[in-house]
Design an enzyme around this catalytic site. Structure first.
Site, PDB file in Angstrom:
ATOM      1  N   SER A   1       1.045  -1.490   0.120  1.00  0.00           N
ATOM      2  CA  SER A   1       0.147  -0.814   0.199  1.00  0.00           C
ATOM      3  C   SER A   1       0.681   0.940  -0.016  1.00  0.00           C
ATOM      4  O   SER A   1       2.029   1.651   0.576  1.00  0.00           O
ATOM      5  CB  SER A   1      -0.683   0.514   1.284  1.00  0.00           C
ATOM      6  OG  SER A   1      -1.580   1.662   1.198  1.00  0.00           O
TER       7      SER A   1
ATOM      8  N   TYR B   1      -1.682  -0.140  10.177  1.00  0.00           N
ATOM      9  CA  TYR B   1      -2.031  -0.566   9.107  1.00  0.00           C
ATOM     10  C   TYR B   1      -0.305  -0.213   8.295  1.00  0.00           C
ATOM     11  O   TYR B   1       0.192  -1.567   7.250  1.00  0.00           O
ATOM     12  CB  TYR B   1      -2.957  -0.296   8.220  1.00  0.00           C
ATOM     13  CG  TYR B   1      -3.257  -0.376   6.673  1.00  0.00           C
ATOM     14  CD1 TYR B   1      -3.882  -1.285   6.228  1.00  0.00           C
ATOM     15  CD2 TYR B   1      -2.838  -0.109   5.292  1.00  0.00           C
ATOM     16  CE1 TYR B   1      -4.263  -2.170   5.132  1.00  0.00           C
ATOM     17  CE2 TYR B   1      -3.148  -0.225   4.826  1.00  0.00           C
ATOM     18  CZ  TYR B   1      -3.413  -1.076   4.264  1.00  0.00           C
ATOM     19  OH  TYR B   1      -3.964  -1.985   2.889  1.00  0.00           O
TER      20      TYR B   1
END
Length: 283
Positions: free
Chosen positions: A176, A189
């Site tokens: 990501s 995250y």
């Protein structure tokens, strides 16, 4: 576990001809839309019940790849993935497993070993879990969940896959942009994805002797179910859309096409790379 097959052919998409790449098109993609160099390969795609994972499975299947599609709980959605793969003429096996638990990895490969004698050629580590918790709000349970799903499961699954992997194969980790930039809401995250980027580079070096290429794709904001909580908030959606220089959200197919390229020998000189599939974030 589900196993199904079909012999339908996908429609040919002539998009590359319009880009002046007709010769490349003829050499790499046949009239059925298949990337020729992938035909007959076997791929394991985790988190394939929807969104990016489903589209990766479909794009690989279009090129003649047999798909092993992992899902955790959404069986109806997984069946929709199977239908989409069958519709483009490939075979698919569905495997239900909770990768947040160590035994889930063992269970997945126990099912795979029953169905396949041939080794894997492609691994796409797509399964993951998100969080928007800040440093003030996060607790140890949330931290453990994120690391267990996003990092530990990927490492253990890759470890097991490599004992069943063809030399010269390809591994693609879906990370990501959160792992490459500051994200105060959702920092844990991002930490997991940053660790996965590091894992990608280290693994690429370790597996170079087997000619197994390892790369990562780091999507920016992508139009999947993960954005459902934001859709009613126009300003939030405008902010997400505006992050990309190209002025739109990414789509699952944007990511899937890049993954298919990285899985194929056409990207044979790429390994240990983190590709930012973000439409130009941070430009």
């Amino acid at each position: 576990m589900r196993f199904a097959s079909s012999h339908l052919k996908p429609p040919f998409c002539p998009a590359l001809e319009g880009l002046g790449l007709a010769d490349w098109d003829k050499n790499v993609i046949d009239q059925g839309g298949k990337v020729k160099s992938l035909d007959g390969k076997i791929a394991l795609v985790t988190g394939a019940s929807g969104g990016i994972g489903r589209q990766i499975a479909v794009r690989l299947a279009e090129s003649g790849v047999t798909i092993i599609a992992h899902f955790r709980s959404r069986e109806e959605c997984a069946e929709e993935t199977a239908s989409a793969v069958r519709a483009v003429g490939s075979e698919i096996m569905l495997v239900k497993s909770d990768l947040s638990q160590s035994e889930g990895v063992r269970d997945l490969f126990a099912e795979v070993d029953k169905a396949f004698a041939a080794p894997l050629d492609i691994l796409v580590n797509n399964a993951g879990a998100g969080s928007l918790a800040t440093i003030a709000a996060i607790d140890d349970i949330e931290i453990e969940r994120l690391f267990r799903v996003n990092l530990k499961a990927t490492v253990l699954l890759t470890q097991q896959a490599l004992t069943r992997f063809n030399d010269g194969g390809a591994i693609v980790n879906i990370t990501s942009m959160s792992g490459l930039m500051a994200q105060p809401a959702g920092f844990a995250y991002g930490m997991c994805k940053a660790a996965l980027n590091s894992f990608t580079v280290s693994l690429a070096a370790e597996l170079s002797s087997r000619k197994i290429r390892v790369n990562a794709v780091a999507p920016g904001p992508t139009d999947t179910d993960l954005l459902n909580d934001y859709r009613a908030n126009e300003s939030a959606m405008d902010l997400l859309t505006g992050m990309a220089a190209l002025g739109r959200l990414g789509t699952p197919d944007d990511i899937a096409r890049i993954v298919r390229f990285l899985a194929s020998p056409e990207s044979g000189w790429l390994t240990g790379q983190i590709l930012q599939a973000s439409g130009g974030m941070r430009l």
